[in-house]
Design a protein around this motif. Sequence first.
Motif, PDB file in Angstrom:
ATOM      1  N   SER A 435       0.834  -1.202   0.000  1.00  0.00           N
ATOM      2  CA  SER A 435       0.000   0.000   0.000  1.00  0.00           C
ATOM      3  C   SER A 435       0.869   1.251   0.000  1.00  0.00           C
ATOM      4  CB  SER A 435      -0.941   0.014   1.208  1.00  0.00           C
ATOM      5  OG  SER A 435      -0.211   0.056   2.418  1.00  0.00           O
ATOM      6  N   GLU A 437       0.487   5.745   0.022  1.00  0.00           N
ATOM      7  CA  GLU A 437      -0.236   7.017   0.010  1.00  0.00           C
ATOM      8  C   GLU A 437       0.594   8.000  -0.800  1.00  0.00           C
ATOM      9  OE1 GLU A 437      -3.166   7.614   1.432  1.00  0.00           O
ATOM     10  OE2 GLU A 437      -3.371   5.638   2.383  1.00  0.00           O
ATOM     11  N   ASP A 463      -7.872   3.916  -4.294  1.00  0.00           N
ATOM     12  CA  ASP A 463      -9.022   4.235  -3.427  1.00  0.00           C
ATOM     13  C   ASP A 463     -10.077   3.138  -3.469  1.00  0.00           C
ATOM     14  OD1 ASP A 463      -7.749   6.568  -2.740  1.00  0.00           O
ATOM     15  OD2 ASP A 463      -8.936   7.849  -4.064  1.00  0.00           O
ATOM     16  N   ARG A 493      -4.375  13.436  -3.149  1.00  0.00           N
ATOM     17  CA  ARG A 493      -3.884  12.283  -2.410  1.00  0.00           C
ATOM     18  C   ARG A 493      -4.686  11.032  -2.780  1.00  0.00           C
ATOM     19  NH1 ARG A 493       1.016  12.175   0.042  1.00  0.00           N
ATOM     20  NH2 ARG A 493       1.072  10.879   1.924  1.00  0.00           N
ATOM     21  N   HIS A 495      -4.881   6.581  -2.251  1.00  0.00           N
ATOM     22  CA  HIS A 495      -4.439   5.359  -1.573  1.00  0.00           C
ATOM     23  C   HIS A 495      -4.314   4.271  -2.641  1.00  0.00           C
ATOM     24  CE1 HIS A 495      -3.949   2.317   1.532  1.00  0.00           C
ATOM     25  NE2 HIS A 495      -4.857   1.573   0.899  1.00  0.00           N
TER      26      HIS A 495
END
Length: 518
Positions: A435, A437, A463, A493, A495
């Motif tokens: 993962s 960010e 996301d 931003r 994910h």
Amino acid sequence: MVGNITDERILGLLKTAKGFRELVDSIGVVVEITEGDSEAIDFVLQMYGKGEAYSGTKIRQSIPTDGMERIIRLADYEWSEADETPGQIRFEFPHAGEQAIVSVKLYLRDGFDVPEDREDENVNLESADYGKLLARSLLHMGNPARLQKAIDRARRGETVTIAFIGGSITQGAGAIPIHTECYAYKTFQGFCRLAGKGTEENVHYIKAGVGGTPSELGMLRYERDVLRGGSVEPDIVVVEFAVNDEGDETKGECYDSLVRKILSAGNSPAVILLFAVFSDDWNLQERLEPVGMAYDLPMVSIKDAVTEQFYARPDAGRVFSKRQFFYDCFHPTSLGHSVMADCILNLFRAADTMQRMADMLRLDEIEPPLGGEFETVRMIDRESAEKDIHIDCGSFFHRDEELQAVEMDCNLSPVKEFPYNWMHRADAGNETPFSMEITCSALLLIYKDSGSGAVGRAEVLVDGEKVFTADPHVNGWIHCNAAICFRGWKNKRYHVEVRMAPGDEEKEFTILGFGYVG
């Protein structure tokens, strides 16, 4: 490979493992060592299997290096039912840095007729016809101001760096030996001779060719492989992707972005666009030429130089034949590499004889002809220390050591590409996704291709929504691959997760890195 075979029956049989065994009785192999002292080298014939590439029959035979032919009879080996296609013929040396002259002949079964091998004419690189060939290679002179500046600086004894970025031709494939007979090194040597006081002491050489990769990957590895993390500022950069970019999913925008990235450097380097060619007379010159025209860059076309004379008679303009120029259907021989270098040096000489010009390039005033979304793209890998990017590698905590490797600069020892990677292994013990960010408007995944059945597919989610599935088996060999996960999105931003695809949880997958715009 010679032979001059046009019989469709024979050519068809060569496409399958079953047909190969129907056609070929035995293989004659000759190895003569030219550098090193090994008394034997392994010859390997690898058949590719159904499903997993390396599951097919593998014939390995130790061949003495005395220059005598050894015969390998196919009937002496047990063949696998999984064989699908003839995969590889390769030579494995016991020691790095050794060189040999080798030949492989296929002796056919009774009932197949092939033409006698023909002798090629001698090649005269001093002839008037060769001069005409070089003149045809100069596709566009452009504004040579930056090139002229580099030549003048070298003559004054100042430090000048000439760099080359591209695919396997820039890596040196087909040149023997690959590190000193490739077009890049010969161009570097020619520049040193041309520049008067320019010597290898003050003229530096960067070679960054990676086989099988397009400008989509080139724009990501430029900082690392050419700029060396900011420690190098090239004065001349030769860009060679005209035969690698068919798979570029942006159809030229990555190429345009790479060129703009190079041109925008603070030291104002000269950019030379080099259009190589395959043996079927194909390249992407027509697609990529508008980039050179938009920025008024010097362009050299190997296609324009050599293809016309291939079809002429030896006494009517032909300087060399296709089989003299090409090592295989993709790569030039050592002679072909010399011709490519001469074409670039012809440009250098032409620029040097012209009146010195002013650098008129105003990059911010020129609309990218093919698009420039990736001009500011940056690469991250396991070694990167980006403060605003947060990574949890999850079950991708291993590091892959089995990577594509290439000969960089003037070194013969291969260097592994993307060693700072994240690898998910079958024995990881958990299935936690990778993962990240990250704030960006575009994202690319760089991953490792492989022909191994132990390697599986991985999904990229942004996301929580799946945006891309990476399949390492599309190319089927150990190879670096870059693919766009998303582009043109709002710069914010996100994910990002990478997880093994359903059904492949107990297989391997290697994330080599990422590219992002933001």
